[in-house]
Design a protein around this motif. Structure first.
Motif, PDB file in Angstrom:
ATOM      1  N   GLU A 235      34.005  36.649  32.716  1.00 17.61           N
ATOM      2  CA  GLU A 235      34.523  36.157  31.326  1.00 17.61           C
ATOM      3  C   GLU A 235      35.056  34.913  31.075  1.00 17.61           C
ATOM      4  OE1 GLU A 235      37.860  38.956  31.196  1.00 17.61           O
ATOM      5  OE2 GLU A 235      38.446  38.618  33.128  1.00 17.61           O
ATOM      6  N   ASP A 236      34.986  33.908  31.964  1.00 18.72           N
ATOM      7  CA  ASP A 236      35.160  32.702  31.498  1.00 18.72           C
ATOM      8  C   ASP A 236      34.186  31.807  30.701  1.00 18.72           C
ATOM      9  OD1 ASP A 236      35.779  29.816  31.845  1.00 18.72           O
ATOM     10  OD2 ASP A 236      36.447  29.738  33.697  1.00 18.72           O
ATOM     11  N   ILE A 237      34.489  31.665  29.581  1.00 16.72           N
ATOM     12  CA  ILE A 237      33.292  31.175  28.649  1.00 16.72           C
ATOM     13  C   ILE A 237      33.052  29.890  28.966  1.00 16.72           C
ATOM     14  CG2 ILE A 237      34.810  30.402  26.604  1.00 16.72           C
ATOM     15  CD1 ILE A 237      31.363  31.909  26.331  1.00 16.72           C
TER      16      ILE A 237
ATOM     17  N   GLU B  36      36.974  44.495  24.942  1.00 24.94           N
ATOM     18  CA  GLU B  36      37.344  43.722  23.905  1.00 24.94           C
ATOM     19  C   GLU B  36      36.887  42.337  24.149  1.00 24.94           C
ATOM     20  OE1 GLU B  36      38.610  44.241  20.769  1.00 24.94           O
ATOM     21  OE2 GLU B  36      38.181  46.743  21.422  1.00 24.94           O
ATOM     22  N   LYS B  37      37.064  41.760  25.252  1.00 24.97           N
ATOM     23  CA  LYS B  37      36.874  40.402  25.592  1.00 24.97           C
ATOM     24  C   LYS B  37      35.331  40.198  25.670  1.00 24.97           C
ATOM     25  CE  LYS B  37      40.698  39.476  28.594  1.00 24.97           C
ATOM     26  NZ  LYS B  37      41.173  39.167  29.974  1.00 24.97           N
ATOM     27  N   LEU B  38      34.680  41.214  25.918  1.00 26.40           N
ATOM     28  CA  LEU B  38      32.780  41.241  25.921  1.00 26.40           C
ATOM     29  C   LEU B  38      32.541  41.074  24.506  1.00 26.40           C
ATOM     30  CD1 LEU B  38      31.908  44.010  28.466  1.00 26.40           C
ATOM     31  CD2 LEU B  38      31.904  41.348  28.962  1.00 26.40           C
ATOM     32  N   GLY B  39      33.047  41.692  23.497  1.00 20.67           N
ATOM     33  CA  GLY B  39      32.654  41.383  22.010  1.00 20.67           C
ATOM     34  C   GLY B  39      32.740  39.884  21.903  1.00 20.67           C
ATOM     35  N   LYS B  40      33.919  39.308  21.866  1.00 22.96           N
ATOM     36  CA  LYS B  40      33.879  37.927  21.666  1.00 22.96           C
ATOM     37  C   LYS B  40      33.032  37.269  22.342  1.00 22.96           C
ATOM     38  CE  LYS B  40      38.688  38.917  20.737  1.00 22.96           C
ATOM     39  NZ  LYS B  40      40.127  38.791  21.089  1.00 22.96           N
ATOM     40  N   ILE B  41      32.948  37.195  23.707  1.00 24.20           N
ATOM     41  CA  ILE B  41      32.198  36.415  24.716  1.00 24.20           C
ATOM     42  C   ILE B  41      30.609  36.524  24.390  1.00 24.20           C
ATOM     43  CG2 ILE B  41      31.357  36.110  26.828  1.00 24.20           C
ATOM     44  CD1 ILE B  41      34.020  36.881  28.096  1.00 24.20           C
TER      45      ILE B  41
ATOM     46  N   SER C  38      31.856  43.203  43.907  1.00 26.10           N
ATOM     47  CA  SER C  38      32.857  42.429  44.419  1.00 26.10           C
ATOM     48  C   SER C  38      32.836  41.109  43.545  1.00 26.10           C
ATOM     49  CB  SER C  38      32.860  42.120  46.079  1.00 26.10           C
ATOM     50  OG  SER C  38      31.656  41.179  46.118  1.00 26.10           O
ATOM     51  N   PHE C  39      31.691  40.678  43.164  1.00 27.42           N
ATOM     52  CA  PHE C  39      31.560  39.581  42.267  1.00 27.42           C
ATOM     53  C   PHE C  39      32.096  39.787  40.949  1.00 27.42           C
ATOM     54  CE2 PHE C  39      27.197  37.498  43.577  1.00 27.42           C
ATOM     55  CZ  PHE C  39      27.785  36.938  44.558  1.00 27.42           C
ATOM     56  N   ASP C  40      32.099  41.109  40.443  1.00 26.43           N
ATOM     57  CA  ASP C  40      32.883  41.414  39.180  1.00 26.43           C
ATOM     58  C   ASP C  40      34.330  41.451  39.338  1.00 26.43           C
ATOM     59  OD1 ASP C  40      32.649  42.568  36.331  1.00 26.43           O
ATOM     60  OD2 ASP C  40      33.577  44.490  37.384  1.00 26.43           O
ATOM     61  N   GLY C  41      34.797  41.976  40.520  1.00 26.75           N
ATOM     62  CA  GLY C  41      36.053  41.944  40.993  1.00 26.75           C
ATOM     63  C   GLY C  41      36.956  40.760  40.985  1.00 26.75           C
ATOM     64  N   SER C  42      36.080  39.598  41.203  1.00 29.06           N
ATOM     65  CA  SER C  42      36.695  38.295  41.212  1.00 29.06           C
ATOM     66  C   SER C  42      36.955  37.866  39.691  1.00 29.06           C
ATOM     67  CB  SER C  42      35.643  37.235  42.052  1.00 29.06           C
ATOM     68  OG  SER C  42      34.592  37.001  41.105  1.00 29.06           O
ATOM     69  N   GLU C  43      37.657  36.667  39.537  1.00 31.73           N
ATOM     70  CA  GLU C  43      38.049  36.119  38.394  1.00 31.73           C
ATOM     71  C   GLU C  43      37.048  35.127  37.973  1.00 31.73           C
ATOM     72  OE1 GLU C  43      40.458  37.259  36.420  1.00 31.73           O
ATOM     73  OE2 GLU C  43      40.947  38.593  38.058  1.00 31.73           O
ATOM     74  N   GLN C  44      35.765  35.130  38.888  1.00 31.95           N
ATOM     75  CA  GLN C  44      34.738  34.051  38.464  1.00 31.95           C
ATOM     76  C   GLN C  44      33.541  34.486  37.804  1.00 31.95           C
ATOM     77  OE1 GLN C  44      34.521  31.060  42.105  1.00 31.95           O
ATOM     78  NE2 GLN C  44      35.727  32.931  43.057  1.00 31.95           N
ATOM     79  N   GLY C  45      32.768  33.595  37.403  1.00 34.07           N
ATOM     80  CA  GLY C  45      31.405  33.951  36.981  1.00 34.07           C
ATOM     81  C   GLY C  45      30.672  34.097  38.096  1.00 34.07           C
ATOM     82  N   TRP C  46      29.329  34.855  38.051  1.00 36.41           N
ATOM     83  CA  TRP C  46      28.465  34.853  39.095  1.00 36.41           C
ATOM     84  C   TRP C  46      27.107  34.865  38.381  1.00 36.41           C
ATOM     85  CZ3 TRP C  46      25.394  39.251  38.376  1.00 36.41           C
ATOM     86  CH2 TRP C  46      26.060  40.192  37.782  1.00 36.41           C
ATOM     87  N   ALA C  47      26.023  34.930  39.261  1.00 31.79           N
ATOM     88  CA  ALA C  47      24.550  34.830  38.947  1.00 31.79           C
ATOM     89  C   ALA C  47      23.817  35.216  40.095  1.00 31.79           C
ATOM     90  CB  ALA C  47      24.105  33.571  38.451  1.00 31.79           C
ATOM     91  N   ILE C  48      22.722  36.070  39.752  1.00 29.99           N
ATOM     92  CA  ILE C  48      21.645  36.527  40.420  1.00 29.99           C
ATOM     93  C   ILE C  48      20.152  36.302  39.721  1.00 29.99           C
ATOM     94  CG2 ILE C  48      20.370  38.390  41.494  1.00 29.99           C
ATOM     95  CD1 ILE C  48      22.956  40.157  41.544  1.00 29.99           C
TER      96      ILE C  48
ATOM     97  N   ALA D  42      24.917  33.981  43.646  1.00 26.66           N
ATOM     98  CA  ALA D  42      26.034  33.013  44.067  1.00 26.66           C
ATOM     99  C   ALA D  42      26.917  33.299  42.835  1.00 26.66           C
ATOM    100  CB  ALA D  42      25.365  31.627  44.087  1.00 26.66           C
ATOM    101  N   LYS D  43      28.364  32.788  43.435  1.00 28.20           N
ATOM    102  CA  LYS D  43      29.700  32.983  42.133  1.00 28.20           C
ATOM    103  C   LYS D  43      30.144  31.691  41.971  1.00 28.20           C
ATOM    104  CE  LYS D  43      33.139  34.656  45.321  1.00 28.20           C
ATOM    105  NZ  LYS D  43      33.863  35.803  45.382  1.00 28.20           N
ATOM    106  N   GLY D  44      30.696  31.699  41.005  1.00 26.00           N
ATOM    107  CA  GLY D  44      31.712  30.503  40.659  1.00 26.00           C
ATOM    108  C   GLY D  44      31.188  29.189  40.450  1.00 26.00           C
ATOM    109  N   LYS D  45      32.108  28.294  41.454  1.00 28.37           N
ATOM    110  CA  LYS D  45      31.652  26.907  41.465  1.00 28.37           C
ATOM    111  C   LYS D  45      30.312  26.837  42.104  1.00 28.37           C
ATOM    112  CE  LYS D  45      33.658  22.469  42.259  1.00 28.37           C
ATOM    113  NZ  LYS D  45      32.695  21.838  43.048  1.00 28.37           N
ATOM    114  N   VAL D  46      30.278  27.755  42.956  1.00 29.19           N
ATOM    115  CA  VAL D  46      28.893  27.389  43.890  1.00 29.19           C
ATOM    116  C   VAL D  46      27.674  27.716  43.137  1.00 29.19           C
ATOM    117  CG1 VAL D  46      27.634  28.438  45.715  1.00 29.19           C
ATOM    118  CG2 VAL D  46      29.854  27.985  46.029  1.00 29.19           C
ATOM    119  N   ALA D  47      27.834  28.414  42.144  1.00 29.31           N
ATOM    120  CA  ALA D  47      26.641  28.813  41.186  1.00 29.31           C
ATOM    121  C   ALA D  47      26.256  27.744  40.331  1.00 29.31           C
ATOM    122  CB  ALA D  47      26.919  30.191  40.370  1.00 29.31           C
ATOM    123  N   THR D  48      27.062  27.153  39.767  1.00 29.06           N
ATOM    124  CA  THR D  48      27.131  25.818  38.949  1.00 29.06           C
ATOM    125  C   THR D  48      26.622  24.722  39.737  1.00 29.06           C
ATOM    126  OG1 THR D  48      29.493  25.507  38.644  1.00 29.06           O
ATOM    127  CG2 THR D  48      28.671  26.689  36.817  1.00 29.06           C
ATOM    128  N   ASP D  49      27.285  24.490  40.844  1.00 30.26           N
ATOM    129  CA  ASP D  49      27.040  23.272  41.446  1.00 30.26           C
ATOM    130  C   ASP D  49      25.356  23.328  41.998  1.00 30.26           C
ATOM    131  OD1 ASP D  49      29.454  22.416  41.437  1.00 30.26           O
ATOM    132  OD2 ASP D  49      30.253  23.035  43.399  1.00 30.26           O
TER     133      ASP D  49
END
Length: 337
Positions: free
Chosen positions: A144-146, A179-184, A238-248, A260-267
């Motif tokens: 949910e971090d745009i 609600e947040k999902l609608g905006k995102i 557990s990815f979803d339970g974190s405060e970070q984004g994630w990707a498969i 991967a999740k968070g900064k690792v995924a973007t890096d």
């Protein structure tokens, strides 16, 4: 979500809704209207009115069937024997293929399964299914971090161009953040960042199925050490339970997958130059996995939040990263959106 291309009549069963209500609360016009709206939406049989259900029956359902607040699905055979204490998880995962909803049928279905993109997304989204048929690379991502979403999607698309792969990206949201999902989702569509699941119901169903898979596997004694599907399901949750984004990332209908999740995924997207040769030689997903393995650290903090699981809370859940038993906490949350 309850409908299936094959009519339930083919499987010789019918669904009957027994609406259990709190009789200590006065039944007014508002409750009646809500009940009628729900009743009109349902394609199956329903009890005409909640007050018709005898108190003794309600007591039996609560004490024997262990009904509390969340809906349960209790299959009963023609002789009146209970086949399963709660088969909702089977219905979510396999729909009518789960018939007759017994533990034996459940075990047989799991025996034939493997961790694959089709299992994860089912028929929730037609676009993703089309990508799979085309054998495209598919990236499912959430959070949910745009700002993270913007950085990740733009970097991933740049990598896809550089690697000369056909990549489809789909946002699957975050559990319990309607609600947040609608905006995102609106921002993602407006900025053409990626595809998104059709609506909040599709997002809810995606996560409900994952929770159902976890519950089902744990009921059958699986562990993250000996069961690949449970390990991957636990990881995504557990990815979803974190405060970070994630990707498969997946490659079409194959079993090639990287996550991967968070900064690792973007890096790993930003640093494509460091693993591009591996990707060209061995394939995009294997190359990505090799790079993730090189940058992986033993430090991790995984959280698994199960707000909507249909069934008893598991006594123990092992960490998908290290296999140790996770600590259990009680969480009380108020998040008005």
């Amino acid at each position: 979500m309850y409908r299936d291309p094959k009519a339930s009549e083919e499987y010789h069963y019918a669904i009957v809704w027994l609406p259990i209500v709190d009789r200590s609360i006065a039944w007014d016009d508002g409750y009646q209207q809500k009940f009628e709206q729900l009743q009109a939406m349902m394609p199956w049989y329903t009890v005409q009115h909640p007050t018709i259900i005898e108190p003794a029956v309600v007591k039996y359902i609560k004490e024997v069937w262990k009904f509390s607040k969340k809906a349960i699905l209790v299959p009963v055979d023609p002789q009146g024997r209970i086949l399963n204490q709660n088969a909702f998880h089977m219905l979510w995962i396999w729909k009518n293929l789960a018939f007759p909803f017994t533990a034996e049928r459940e075990a047989a279905l799991w025996k034939a399964e493997s961790w694959r993109l089709e299992l994860l997304v089912d028929g929730i989204d037609a676009t993703i299914l089309e990508w799979m048929k085309e054998e495209r690379f598919v990236c499912l991502y959430g959070g949910e971090d745009i700002e993270w979403i913007r950085q990740f999607t733009n970097s991933a698309k740049a990598v896809a161009r550089a690697a000369q792969i056909n990549l489809g990206m789909a946002y699957v949201g975050k559990n319990n953040a309607k609600e947040k999902l609608g905006k995102i989702s609106s921002i993602i569509i407006q900025e053409n960042l990626s595809h998104t699941l059709a609506d909040s119901t599709a997002v809810w169903f995606f996560w409900a199925r994952l929770e159902s898979m976890l519950y089902s596997k744990l009921q059958h004694g699986a562990t993250v050490e000996n069961d690949r599907i449970l390990k991957e399901v636990t990881t995504v949750l557990s990815f979803d339970g974190s405060e970070q984004g994630w990707a498969i990332f997946w490659r079409g209908t194959t079993h090639e997958m990287a996550r991967a999740k968070g900064k690792v995924a973007t890096d790993c997207m930003v640093e494509f130059e460091k693993w591009k040769d591996d990707a060209y030689q061995n394939g995009f997903v294997p190359g990505l996995n090799n790079y993730l393995e090189r940058v992986r650290t033993p430090d991790h903090c995984n959280r698994l939040i199960l707000p909507g699981i249909h069934g008893p809370i598991p006594e123990t859940v092992a960490c998908a990263d290290c296999g140790r038993v996770m600590e259990m906490f009680f969480l009380y949350r108020c998040c008005p959106e």
